[in-house]
Structures are given as structure tokens and as C-alpha cells.
Write an enzyme that holds these catalytic residues in place. Structure first.
Site, PDB file in Angstrom:
ATOM      1  N   HIS A 108      -6.537  60.239  24.532  1.00 43.17           N
ATOM      2  CA  HIS A 108      -5.262  59.516  24.579  1.00 43.17           C
ATOM      3  C   HIS A 108      -4.119  60.500  24.803  1.00 43.17           C
ATOM      4  CE1 HIS A 108      -2.230  56.660  22.463  1.00 43.17           C
ATOM      5  NE2 HIS A 108      -2.080  56.696  23.769  1.00 43.17           N
ATOM      6  N   GLY A 109      -3.571  60.466  26.023  1.00 40.86           N
ATOM      7  CA  GLY A 109      -2.626  61.493  26.454  1.00 40.86           C
ATOM      8  C   GLY A 109      -1.423  61.666  25.553  1.00 40.86           C
TER       9      GLY A 109
ATOM     10  N   THR B 115      -9.281  65.907  26.804  1.00 38.55           N
ATOM     11  CA  THR B 115      -9.383  64.540  27.315  1.00 38.55           C
ATOM     12  C   THR B 115      -9.142  63.582  26.163  1.00 38.55           C
ATOM     13  OG1 THR B 115     -11.020  62.896  28.052  1.00 38.55           O
ATOM     14  CG2 THR B 115     -11.908  64.888  27.110  1.00 38.55           C
TER      15      THR B 115
ATOM     16  N   THR C 276     -10.297  61.065  32.490  1.00 37.60           N
ATOM     17  CA  THR C 276     -10.099  62.490  32.734  1.00 37.60           C
ATOM     18  C   THR C 276     -11.366  63.323  32.926  1.00 37.60           C
ATOM     19  OG1 THR C 276      -8.156  62.281  31.331  1.00 37.60           O
ATOM     20  CG2 THR C 276      -8.828  64.492  31.852  1.00 37.60           C
TER      21      THR C 276
ATOM     22  N   VAL D 208       3.456  59.999  32.910  1.00 43.62           N
ATOM     23  CA  VAL D 208       2.664  61.212  33.072  1.00 43.62           C
ATOM     24  C   VAL D 208       2.029  61.516  31.719  1.00 43.62           C
ATOM     25  CG1 VAL D 208       2.751  63.695  33.534  1.00 43.62           C
ATOM     26  CG2 VAL D 208       4.062  62.115  34.957  1.00 43.62           C
ATOM     27  N   GLY D 209       0.736  61.812  31.731  1.00 47.21           N
ATOM     28  CA  GLY D 209       0.016  62.039  30.477  1.00 47.21           C
ATOM     29  C   GLY D 209      -0.072  63.501  30.110  1.00 47.21           C
ATOM     30  N   ASP D 210      -1.080  63.821  29.322  1.00 51.16           N
ATOM     31  CA  ASP D 210      -1.261  65.177  28.803  1.00 51.16           C
ATOM     32  C   ASP D 210      -1.826  66.141  29.836  1.00 51.16           C
ATOM     33  OD1 ASP D 210      -3.592  63.382  28.502  1.00 51.16           O
ATOM     34  OD2 ASP D 210      -4.599  65.246  27.924  1.00 51.16           O
TER      35      ASP D 210
HETATM   36  N1  GLY Z   1      -5.900  62.009  28.991  1.00 53.16           N
HETATM   37  C1  GLY Z   1      -5.436  61.368  30.131  1.00 53.16           C
HETATM   38  C2  GLY Z   1      -4.223  60.602  29.951  1.00 53.16           C
HETATM   39  O1  GLY Z   1      -3.956  60.083  28.882  1.00 53.16           O
HETATM   40  O2  GLY Z   1      -3.492  60.502  30.901  1.00 53.16           O
END
Ligand code: GLY
Length: 316
Positions: free
Chosen positions: A230-231, A228, A177, A206-208
């Protein structure tokens, strides 16, 4: 509106980061911070600056966003991005978009041309093409490094958790990210975040990053944040909004980001990083992973670092 010292702060992702990428990552964040700040100097808005800085980061193959995005388990690039402006608190975002060079541009079009906040998958792609965004060959977004990372992931059958856990860091894993937070000279704020997500994610995950309050948040009354890491952990802890709430309660940007990252770690063992700028120009860059490249421009100086505790300064 009151006069504020403008600030453009960017990050290039919180993760372990192997030594071979340190120099390119630092060059990338320094270039992006300068690029965003120049937009402000040339009369652009906070939103213009955030978009320009993130385009610069998306175009740098060292980062997991745009060109350089990591691969899904079935070897595709699916990207997420958000942009949010703090004056109106309007936001636009895309999830699992393919075949575009700069997802943040599509996010801005969603914000400005639709009544929605988030478009995903085929709908996002169709919308992008209809609004003049060039469709690119997906191979142009894929770097040898992204292929290498997926192969390694499959070979060692790693878990997504191991990519971000600082107590179990596998040197060179992770990859995460880019983002930007801005306050301009009139006190207007904006944030933008863009990502290829996480290596070996399930197709359609889809992440954060495109989620308001998780991957980014902007409110002129408080400031702007981009996150940024772990989403799934960031979504569950609403990290960007958590930081904004801390700032809203009167905490400085540094304390706010430290406390929110500590909360995410303590409550759900989640790791990551954040950049924040308050509406008064108070700025913070923070991470609970081994490294995160960051840079900001304030009062004619460029500040940057990548390792814990590192803070270099040079003339803008
Ligand atoms: N922070 C990016 C994701 O986990 O998609």
C-alpha cells in the site's frame, strides 16, 4: 572493491493474488531473476541487471507494471518507476507516466541524462519521447484482468485499504508492483521498482514506487531494497530507507525486513512486502500480505516462493 557472491532478487508484488495467477506469477519472477543474473554473468553492472530484471517483469502481464498495469478511476494507465545505484546513490524516477512499455527505462534515462531525480506526467512523457522511447497505444498495456478489477472495484465500492489489509482480504483484489535488488561481484548495489499503482487510484496519484527511501533504496555501504504494498503506508513509513537503516545498524536482511514491515503494520496499519540484499550478499524476501511472488539467484541456485513460508530451490 571486495569480491562478493552476486545476488539478484526480484518480487512480483505483495497482495492476495488469486490462484489463477500463482503459476504465471512464479514463472514471471523466476524468469526475471534469471534474466538479471545473466546480465551480471555477461559482465553487466548491478544497475544493468536491476533494469533488465524489471523490464522482464514489466513485460509479464501477470504483474501490475508496464503491460498489465491496473487502471485509474477514469480507466487510464498511469505508471511509476524508480532505479537507484548504490555506488553513487544516484536515482532516477518517473511518476504518472503514460503510453510507454517500460517505465524503468525512462527512470534510468532520468538518472543518467538529467540533473533531476523525478519527472512526472506530461513532462516525463515528453522527456521519454525526446530520448528515443517509443510511444505505445495505451490499449496495448491494458489487460482484460485490469478492466475486470476496476469494474469489480466500482461495483462493490471497495476502499483502497481493503486491497492490502490481510485481515480483510478480498480474494483476488490488490495487485501490486514489481522490483529488483542486486549486489554484483564487486559489491556494487542497485534497486529498481515499477508499478501501475493501485486499482481505481485518482488520476495523478503517485505512489511509493518512484520515491527514494519508500519504493526503493540502494547504498553500497549497506545494500539494496525494493518494496511493494500500500503505497501511502509505504511513503509514510519510508519503508525502503527504514529497512536500510535496520541493516546499517547491523541487523541481517531478514530481521531488517521483518522489523520494518512489523513497524509499518503496528504504527499505521500498513501492509506490504520487501526484498533486500546486503552489500555482503545476505538476502531477504518478506511480506505481511497473504502472498508475494519472489525469486533470487545466488551461488548457482534459483530460490523462489509465493506463499508464506514457501521456499523452493532449483539449479540456476
Ligand atoms: N505500491 C504501489 C503503489 O501503491 O502505488
Amino acid at each position: 572493491m571486495s569480491e562478493v557472491e552476486p545476488v539478484v532478487v526480484v518480487h512480483g508484488g505483495a497482495w492476495a493474488i488469486p490462484e489463477k495467477l500463482w503459476s504465471e506469477s512464479l514463472d514471471g519472477v523466476k524468469t526475471a531473476a534469471r534474466c538479471g543474473y545473466k546480465v551480471l554473468k555477461d559482465g553487466g553492472s548491478a544497475t544493468d541487471a536491476a533494469e533488465a530484471a524489471v523490464i522482464s517483469l514489466e513485460d509479464c502481464p501477470a504483474f501490475d507494471a508496464g503491460t498489465g498495469s491496473v487502471l485509474t478511476f477514469d480507466e487510464q494507465v498511469e505508471m511509476d518507476a524508480i532505479i537507484m545505484e548504490g555506488t553513487t546513490m544516484k536515482a532516477g524516477a518517473v511518476g504518472a507516466i503514460r503510453n510507454v512499455k517500460n517505465p524503468v527505462k525512462v527512470a534510468r534515462l532520468v538518472m543518467e541524462k538529467t540533473p533531476h531525480v523525478l519527472l512526472v506526467g506530461e513532462g516525463a512523457n515528453k522527456f521519454a519521447i525526446e530520448h528515443g522511447i517509443e510511444e505505445v497505444d495505451p490499449d496495448t498495456l491494458i489487460t482484460p484482468y485490469a478492466k475486470e478489477k476496476l469494474a469489480k472495484f466500482k461495483q462493490y465500492n471497495k476502499t483502497v485499504y481493503s486491497l492490502f489489509n490481510k485481515f480483510d482480504p478480498v480474494e483476488g483484489d490488490g495487485h501490486d508492483t514489481v522490483g529488483c535488488a542486486v549486489v554484483d561481484g564487486s559489491g556494487r548495489t542497485a534497486c529498481a521498482t515499477s508499478t501501475g499503482g493501485i486499482t481505481a487510484k485518482m488520476p495523478g496519484r503517485v505512489g511509493d514506487s518512484p520515491i527514494v527511501g519508500a519504493g526503493g533504496y540502494a547504498d553500497d555501504i549497506v545494500g539494496a531494497v525494493s518494496t511493494t504494498g500500500h503505497g501511502e503506508a509505504i511513503i509514510r513509513s519510508c519503508l525502503a530507507r527504514h529497512i536500510a537503516a535496520n541493516m546499517s545498524a547491523g541487523k541481517g536482511a531478514l530481521t531488517a525486513t521483518e522489523e520494518s514491515l512489523a513497524y509499518m503494520e503496528a504504527r499505521i496499519n500498513g501492509f506490504g512486502g520487501a526484498i533486500a540484499v546486503s552489500c555482503k550478499g545476505d538476502v531477504a524476501t518478506n511480506f505481511s500480505t497473504p502472498r508475494m511472488p519472489w525469486a533470487y539467484v545466488k551461488e548457482g541456485k534459483l530460490h523462489y516462493g509465493i506463499h508464506p513460508g514457501q521456499h523452493e530451490v532449483e539449479d540456476y
